[in-house]
Design an enzyme around this catalytic site. Structure first.
Site, mmCIF file in Angstrom:
data_model
loop_
_atom_site.group_PDB
_atom_site.id
_atom_site.type_symbol
_atom_site.label_atom_id
_atom_site.label_comp_id
_atom_site.label_asym_id
_atom_site.label_seq_id
_atom_site.Cartn_x
_atom_site.Cartn_y
_atom_site.Cartn_z
ATOM 1 N N HIS A 196 32.801 -28.500 -0.980
ATOM 2 C CA HIS A 196 32.635 -29.935 -1.246
ATOM 3 C C HIS A 196 32.542 -30.807 0.004
ATOM 4 O O HIS A 196 33.089 -31.913 0.061
ATOM 5 C CB HIS A 196 33.764 -30.436 -2.133
ATOM 6 C CG HIS A 196 33.756 -29.879 -3.526
ATOM 7 N ND1 HIS A 196 32.661 -29.285 -4.100
ATOM 8 C CD2 HIS A 196 34.737 -29.824 -4.475
ATOM 9 C CE1 HIS A 196 32.954 -28.891 -5.333
ATOM 10 N NE2 HIS A 196 34.197 -29.199 -5.583
ATOM 11 N N HIS A 253 31.742 -34.933 -9.888
ATOM 12 C CA HIS A 253 32.884 -34.083 -10.243
ATOM 13 C C HIS A 253 33.799 -34.771 -11.253
ATOM 14 O O HIS A 253 35.026 -34.695 -11.150
ATOM 15 C CB HIS A 253 33.661 -33.728 -8.973
ATOM 16 C CG HIS A 253 34.422 -32.437 -9.066
ATOM 17 N ND1 HIS A 253 35.532 -32.264 -9.860
ATOM 18 C CD2 HIS A 253 34.222 -31.244 -8.452
ATOM 19 C CE1 HIS A 253 35.990 -31.040 -9.727
ATOM 20 N NE2 HIS A 253 35.212 -30.389 -8.873
ATOM 21 N N GLU A 264 29.298 -29.831 -13.518
ATOM 22 C CA GLU A 264 28.789 -30.174 -12.197
ATOM 23 C C GLU A 264 27.379 -29.593 -12.037
ATOM 24 O O GLU A 264 27.211 -28.406 -11.794
ATOM 25 C CB GLU A 264 29.713 -29.627 -11.119
ATOM 26 C CG GLU A 264 31.160 -30.081 -11.236
ATOM 27 C CD GLU A 264 32.083 -29.189 -10.438
ATOM 28 O OE1 GLU A 264 31.925 -29.138 -9.193
ATOM 29 O OE2 GLU A 264 32.944 -28.519 -11.047
#
Length: 375
Positions: free
Chosen positions: A110, A180, A339
């Site tokens: 991420h 997210h 996602e």
């Protein structure tokens, strides 16, 4: 399009002010977005029982989001999901990204220690909704190039929440952006999603090891607990004695979306119907990725995207500890994520679609979530 309201959302620990934008359509549906991490804070809709239901897990102010370590509601990047060893090679040069995940903190996830979901974005009200922008500097998280990324949140009168992404960079770089958000169709105050149903429009998935890293294998879902091609109770097989579920502590995997276009009847309020709206719901290459429903509230959620994969994650590592909206804490499996993304660990697997953004080109992607009562 939706009405827009702007208000203060508290301050970060360094004193910077954070804003909250509310999009409201003619049905009273509201979506709230904060400039901290471009995060979706709330999505409230009228359910079949004539009661409003907020289906998004979130916090009450910026200070709580700053403490969050679950990427809750955020736009994550430059690369969503994991990269083995945090290594990428571009034009023959190897780049070492932040190592911020794994059993020995040996991998990247991420965007690094301070990804896009932990940055303060600027926002502007536009005709279509709220547009948020962030400028990532060369070397941030280990990535090359100065990148400008913008995200446009739009809410239609048919409860379609569109997230449109654009990014440019002054060097070749990696770009794999996603949202997210943790959903709970029983309402964010519910402690579990296990009785809700999920359907994924995918026949295959990317096998992943105990570090959640795909190794290049693409496997058929048929005959396994990964087969979610029909609406299936999330808790039905989540703890089965199956290697992928045992290693992932539940569902936390990437499914490869079938290359099928949705068949949707045009009607007022839908993206593409309004000639002034640049978003085109039907002609933008969107595919149906997922469908979920709740028997308790009678609400359904459908996800469409231009992206090749969807990570279905069942909040296996949520553990409370930070009070959310209305003082609620979020325990394990109290939310699920959809996602939309390039496949995890793509840089290490050249057979996968590659999330490379070339200098002078523009990355574009769109995901639309539709929240509606069951027929």
């Amino acid at each position: 399009m939706a009405m827009i309201k702007k208000e203060a959302f508290g301050k970060l620990s360094d004193g910077r002010a954070v804003e909250l934008y509310t999009l409201r359509n003619t049905k009273g549906t509201e979506a709230k977005i904060t400039t901290y991490g471009a995060r979706l804070v709330s999505w409230r809709v009228m359910g079949p029982q004539a009661k409003f239901v907020d289906v998004v897990l979130g916090y009450a102010d910026a200070a709580a989001y700053e403490k969050d370590d679950t990427s809750m509601g955020g736009i994550v990047g430059r690369h969503a999901n994991r990269i083995a060893g945090g290594k990428v090679v571009l034009n023959g040069k190897e780049y070492q990204l932040d190592l911020n995940t794994g059993s020995k903190m040996q991998n990247h996830i991420h965007g690094g220690f301070k990804g896009f979901h932990d940055q303060l974005w600027t926002a502007e009200e536009v005709y279509e909704g709220v547009k948020l922008t962030y400028h990532a500097k060369d070397g941030e998280g280990g990535y090359p190039g100065n990148m400008t990324v913008s995200v446009l949140y739009s809410l239609s009168n048919d409860n379609e929440l569109s997230i449109s992404y654009e990014a440019t960079c002054d060097q070749d770089t990696i770009c794999n952006l996603t949202n997210h958000t943790y959903f709970n169709l029983d309402g964010f105050e519910s402690s579990s999603v296990l009785d809700q149903k999920i359907q994924l429009f995918a026949d295959t998935y990317t096998w992943a090891d105990e570090e959640s890293l795909p190794d290049g294998r693409i496997l058929e879902v048929a005959g396994t607990p990964m087969d979610l091609r029909q609406p299936t109770r999330i808790g039905a097989h989540i703890d089965d004695d199956f290697d992928e579920l045992q290693m992932g502590k539940g569902y936390d995997h990437n499914w490869i979306i079938r290359d099928e276009k949705p068949v949707v009847e045009m009607k007022p309020g839908m993206f593409g119907y309004d000639p002034h709206c640049p978003l085109d719901y039907l002609k933008g290459g969107l595919k149906k990725a997922a469908y979920a429903e709740s028997d308790k509230t009678g609400l359904t959620l459908t996800c469409y995207t231009t992206q090749p994969g969807v990570q279905f994650y069942t909040g296996n590592f949520l553990c409370g500890g930070i009070k959310g909206k209305n003082g609620v804490e979020f325990p394990r499996r109290s939310g699920f994520c959809l996602e939309t993304q390039f496949y995890p660990n793509s840089p290490a697997n050249p057979s996968f679609p590659q999330p490379i953004l070339k200098k002078g080109e523009t990355f574009k992607a769109q995901t639309v979530y539709v929240l509606w009562p069951k027929d």
